[in-house]
Design a protein around this motif. Structure first.
Motif, PDB file in Angstrom:
ATOM      1  N   ASP A 147       0.809  -1.219   0.000  1.00  0.00           N
ATOM      2  CA  ASP A 147       0.000   0.000   0.000  1.00  0.00           C
ATOM      3  C   ASP A 147       0.844   1.272   0.000  1.00  0.00           C
ATOM      4  OD1 ASP A 147       1.007   0.054   2.570  1.00  0.00           O
ATOM      5  OD2 ASP A 147      -0.929  -0.058   3.584  1.00  0.00           O
ATOM      6  N   GLY A 148       2.168   1.129  -0.015  1.00  0.00           N
ATOM      7  CA  GLY A 148       3.050   2.288  -0.065  1.00  0.00           C
ATOM      8  C   GLY A 148       3.679   2.669   1.258  1.00  0.00           C
ATOM      9  N   LYS A 149       3.313   2.017   2.340  1.00  0.00           N
ATOM     10  CA  LYS A 149       3.877   2.341   3.650  1.00  0.00           C
ATOM     11  C   LYS A 149       5.285   1.766   3.766  1.00  0.00           C
ATOM     12  CE  LYS A 149       3.147   1.797   8.628  1.00  0.00           C
ATOM     13  NZ  LYS A 149       2.285   1.194   9.686  1.00  0.00           N
ATOM     14  N   GLU A 150       6.239   2.609   4.158  1.00  0.00           N
ATOM     15  CA  GLU A 150       7.618   2.151   4.309  1.00  0.00           C
ATOM     16  C   GLU A 150       7.811   1.408   5.619  1.00  0.00           C
ATOM     17  OE1 GLU A 150      11.344   4.753   4.832  1.00  0.00           O
ATOM     18  OE2 GLU A 150      11.325   4.209   2.708  1.00  0.00           O
ATOM     19  N   VAL A 151       8.510   0.275   5.560  1.00  0.00           N
ATOM     20  CA  VAL A 151       8.793  -0.542   6.738  1.00  0.00           C
ATOM     21  C   VAL A 151      10.130  -0.132   7.344  1.00  0.00           C
ATOM     22  CG1 VAL A 151       9.093  -2.898   7.596  1.00  0.00           C
ATOM     23  CG2 VAL A 151       7.482  -2.439   5.717  1.00  0.00           C
ATOM     24  N   TRP A 152      11.160  -0.009   6.516  1.00  0.00           N
ATOM     25  CA  TRP A 152      12.471   0.461   6.960  1.00  0.00           C
ATOM     26  C   TRP A 152      13.249   0.976   5.760  1.00  0.00           C
ATOM     27  CZ3 TRP A 152      15.955  -2.090   4.125  1.00  0.00           C
ATOM     28  CH2 TRP A 152      15.759  -3.424   3.812  1.00  0.00           C
ATOM     29  N   SER A 153      14.334   1.696   6.056  1.00  0.00           N
ATOM     30  CA  SER A 153      15.218   2.163   4.990  1.00  0.00           C
ATOM     31  C   SER A 153      16.664   2.126   5.475  1.00  0.00           C
ATOM     32  CB  SER A 153      14.849   3.584   4.547  1.00  0.00           C
ATOM     33  OG  SER A 153      15.127   4.509   5.577  1.00  0.00           O
ATOM     34  N   TYR A 154      17.568   2.035   4.520  1.00  0.00           N
ATOM     35  CA  TYR A 154      19.000   1.950   4.796  1.00  0.00           C
ATOM     36  C   TYR A 154      19.729   2.781   3.754  1.00  0.00           C
ATOM     37  CZ  TYR A 154      23.744  -0.005   4.598  1.00  0.00           C
ATOM     38  OH  TYR A 154      25.103  -0.155   4.553  1.00  0.00           O
TER      39      TYR A 154
ATOM     40  N   ASN B 280      14.851 -14.033   2.453  1.00  0.00           N
ATOM     41  CA  ASN B 280      14.196 -12.725   2.385  1.00  0.00           C
ATOM     42  C   ASN B 280      15.127 -11.588   2.767  1.00  0.00           C
ATOM     43  OD1 ASN B 280      11.672 -11.557   1.589  1.00  0.00           O
ATOM     44  ND2 ASN B 280      11.281 -10.983   3.706  1.00  0.00           N
ATOM     45  N   GLU B 281      16.433 -11.780   2.535  1.00  0.00           N
ATOM     46  CA  GLU B 281      17.431 -10.745   2.757  1.00  0.00           C
ATOM     47  C   GLU B 281      17.779 -10.078   1.434  1.00  0.00           C
ATOM     48  OE1 GLU B 281      19.918 -12.921   6.344  1.00  0.00           O
ATOM     49  OE2 GLU B 281      20.207 -13.576   4.275  1.00  0.00           O
ATOM     50  N   LEU B 282      18.088  -8.799   1.486  1.00  0.00           N
ATOM     51  CA  LEU B 282      18.418  -8.047   0.277  1.00  0.00           C
ATOM     52  C   LEU B 282      19.926  -7.898   0.131  1.00  0.00           C
ATOM     53  CD1 LEU B 282      15.710  -5.221   0.479  1.00  0.00           C
ATOM     54  CD2 LEU B 282      15.748  -7.177  -1.076  1.00  0.00           C
ATOM     55  N   ILE B 283      20.423  -8.117  -1.094  1.00  0.00           N
ATOM     56  CA  ILE B 283      21.833  -7.935  -1.406  1.00  0.00           C
ATOM     57  C   ILE B 283      21.930  -7.017  -2.613  1.00  0.00           C
ATOM     58  CG2 ILE B 283      24.020  -9.049  -1.932  1.00  0.00           C
ATOM     59  CD1 ILE B 283      21.318 -11.359  -0.899  1.00  0.00           C
ATOM     60  N   ALA B 284      22.700  -5.948  -2.504  1.00  0.00           N
ATOM     61  CA  ALA B 284      22.820  -4.972  -3.587  1.00  0.00           C
ATOM     62  C   ALA B 284      24.280  -4.737  -3.918  1.00  0.00           C
ATOM     63  CB  ALA B 284      22.148  -3.658  -3.194  1.00  0.00           C
ATOM     64  N   CYS B 285      24.538  -4.343  -5.167  1.00  0.00           N
ATOM     65  CA  CYS B 285      25.898  -4.031  -5.596  1.00  0.00           C
ATOM     66  C   CYS B 285      25.922  -2.680  -6.292  1.00  0.00           C
ATOM     67  CB  CYS B 285      26.443  -5.108  -6.532  1.00  0.00           C
ATOM     68  SG  CYS B 285      25.571  -5.248  -8.102  1.00  0.00           S
TER      69      CYS B 285
ATOM     70  N   LYS C 208      24.946  -6.619   2.144  1.00  0.00           N
ATOM     71  CA  LYS C 208      23.869  -7.551   2.452  1.00  0.00           C
ATOM     72  C   LYS C 208      23.138  -7.054   3.690  1.00  0.00           C
ATOM     73  CE  LYS C 208      22.923 -12.283   3.959  1.00  0.00           C
ATOM     74  NZ  LYS C 208      23.515 -13.546   4.416  1.00  0.00           N
ATOM     75  N   LEU C 209      21.804  -6.951   3.589  1.00  0.00           N
ATOM     76  CA  LEU C 209      20.976  -6.501   4.698  1.00  0.00           C
ATOM     77  C   LEU C 209      20.163  -7.662   5.250  1.00  0.00           C
ATOM     78  CD1 LEU C 209      19.515  -3.178   3.221  1.00  0.00           C
ATOM     79  CD2 LEU C 209      21.691  -3.536   4.400  1.00  0.00           C
ATOM     80  N   ASP C 210      19.945  -7.651   6.565  1.00  0.00           N
ATOM     81  CA  ASP C 210      19.078  -8.666   7.154  1.00  0.00           C
ATOM     82  C   ASP C 210      17.614  -8.271   6.934  1.00  0.00           C
ATOM     83  OD1 ASP C 210      18.394  -6.738   9.078  1.00  0.00           O
ATOM     84  OD2 ASP C 210      19.696  -7.586  10.614  1.00  0.00           O
ATOM     85  N   THR C 211      16.702  -9.032   7.499  1.00  0.00           N
ATOM     86  CA  THR C 211      15.282  -8.800   7.243  1.00  0.00           C
ATOM     87  C   THR C 211      14.754  -7.522   7.887  1.00  0.00           C
ATOM     88  OG1 THR C 211      14.728 -10.222   9.133  1.00  0.00           O
ATOM     89  CG2 THR C 211      14.809 -11.255   6.954  1.00  0.00           C
ATOM     90  N   LYS C 212      15.553  -6.930   8.787  1.00  0.00           N
ATOM     91  CA  LYS C 212      15.136  -5.681   9.431  1.00  0.00           C
ATOM     92  C   LYS C 212      15.845  -4.460   8.850  1.00  0.00           C
ATOM     93  CE  LYS C 212      13.929  -7.918  13.813  1.00  0.00           C
ATOM     94  NZ  LYS C 212      14.178  -7.953  15.288  1.00  0.00           N
ATOM     95  N   GLY C 213      16.633  -4.668   7.812  1.00  0.00           N
ATOM     96  CA  GLY C 213      17.290  -3.544   7.153  1.00  0.00           C
ATOM     97  C   GLY C 213      18.620  -3.160   7.746  1.00  0.00           C
ATOM     98  N   LYS C 214      19.233  -4.033   8.533  1.00  0.00           N
ATOM     99  CA  LYS C 214      20.557  -3.775   9.103  1.00  0.00           C
ATOM    100  C   LYS C 214      21.621  -4.472   8.247  1.00  0.00           C
ATOM    101  CE  LYS C 214      18.655  -1.669  12.573  1.00  0.00           C
ATOM    102  NZ  LYS C 214      18.711  -0.199  12.688  1.00  0.00           N
ATOM    103  N   ALA C 215      22.760  -3.818   8.069  1.00  0.00           N
ATOM    104  CA  ALA C 215      23.818  -4.378   7.231  1.00  0.00           C
ATOM    105  C   ALA C 215      24.519  -5.525   7.952  1.00  0.00           C
ATOM    106  CB  ALA C 215      24.822  -3.295   6.858  1.00  0.00           C
TER     107      ALA C 215
END
Length: 376
Positions: free
Chosen positions: A126-133, A150-155, A174-181
């Protein structure tokens, strides 16, 4: 209706676009064509499909081409605009959303470049942000993937003082499921080095596509990284017929599929590698060579693959293949001037593509859904 979301680093505000929506329906699939017809130039760079919606991410130019602003469009399954939102920009560079991925609990992950730094966020449908890094070290984010946990990895590209002779290099976070590196690493050495794609295997291994210059020529290679952030090794792509690589996917067995532009001929190519990086097969597709390339690849289950990109004549295309990469059909979107697709996704009843077209001397974000025959 205006919607506000509170963010730790950047404010989000709603930008109202006047959108032209064109629809065509048949018995095979619900199809649509969407063109952003506001008076601002815009471009769609990435796309993700949810249960009953599509998110399109990219950039638009509020005033002129000197800077751009990241923006996000949500469409329903009919192609109607549900909302359009944009990130606050530094107004000094090409800020943009570069990658969107589907996550569990009906959420999406967003990778953006804002003020020459990486920004990753998780958002409800619905557009609500959960967390940001945010990370200022990674100046130019390129691609992102979500793993089985369900972890995010970006380059992206980043500056390095004590690595790669102080030249820019490749960074992975690499971020965990709560948005921490969990970790951030340098992942490539060489001259003019840059990442082009990222994927994750079912075992948790991360694989990057990287390009660098060697003796005035450019070479591609893969970087293998463990789930703990350890460099496992590199694989040269010198034996593959690849001059440019823009996307990479893996299957459940760990085999890899790469797409981009061929080396022997400047035409779209699809290459399959086994788990050790050996070429299993490679296919090059029809058309006049020269700046004719595939930017996006999507597995189509047991039906094979679909590739999307642009032709030499700046037309958007969609190629459907079997499981061995043999072309079954190609759809050229010939009615669109200066168009190309940067992303294709597979749905239960068809294919959705996002990219850009030209309307009134301005670039316009473009999104289309076709059925499994490639027709609207």
């Amino acid at each position: 209706m205006k919607t506000n979301i509170c963010l730790p680093h950047k404010a989000i505000y709603v930008v109202c676009f006047i959108c032209s929506l064109f629809f065509s329906r048949n018995g095979k699939a619900q199809t649509f064509e969407y063109i952003n017809s506001s008076n601002k130039s815009s471009e769609a760079l990435t796309l993700v499909a949810g249960k009953d919606y599509y998110f399109v991410g990219g950039r638009f130019e509020p005033e002129n081409w000197f800077y751009s602003v990241p923006y996000l469009i949500k469409l329903n399954i009919d192609g109607d605009t549900l909302f359009t939102r944009s990130m606050e920009s530094s107004k000094e560079g090409q800020d943009q959303i570069v990658s969107l991925v589907s996550m569990k609990k009906n959420r999406i992950g967003i990778l953006a470049e804002t003020d020459n730094m990486l920004r990753i966020s998780q958002q409800e449908a619905d557009g609500k942000e959960v967390w940001s890094y945010s990370n200022k070290t990674i100046e130019h984010p390129v691609a992102m993937v979500v793993n089985t946990k369900n972890e995010l990895i970006a380059c992206g590209s980043c500056a390095s003082d004590g690595y790669n002779n102080g030249e820019n290099t490749v960074c992975v976070v690499k971020l965990d499921t709560k948005g921490k590196a969990d970790w951030i690493i340098f992942a490539g050495e060489g001259e003019r080095i840059k990442p082009y794609g990222i994927t994750s295997t079912t075992s948790g291994e991360i694989i990057l596509v990287v390009k660098h210059r060697v003796q005035k020529n450019y070479e591609h290679f893969l970087v293998r990284i463990s789930a703990k952030g350890e460099i496992l090794g590199t694989i040269s792509l010198s034996k593959a017929d690849l001059d440019e690589v823009f996307d990479i996917k893996t299957d459940n067995s760990g085999d890899m599929y790469l797409t981009g532009e061929g080396k022997t001929q400047a035409k779209p190519v699809l290459v399959k590698l086994n788990t050790t990086g050996q070429v299993v097969w490679q296919q090059m597709y029809e058309g006049e060579p020269g700046n004719y390339r595939a930017y996006s690849l999507a597995p189509d289950g047991d039906r094979g693959f679909v590739l999307a990109g642009r032709t030499r004549e700046a037309k958007g295309f969609l190629i459907k293949t079997d499981t061995q990469g043999n072309q079954q059909w190609i759809k050229i979107f010939s009615g669109i001037d200066k168009a190309g697709f940067k992303k294709v996704v597979v749905t239960e009843d068809g294919y959705v593509l996002a990219g850009v077209t030209l309307s009134g001397n301005k670039n316009k974000a473009y999104c289309v859904k076709v059925d499994r025959s490639g027709d609207l």
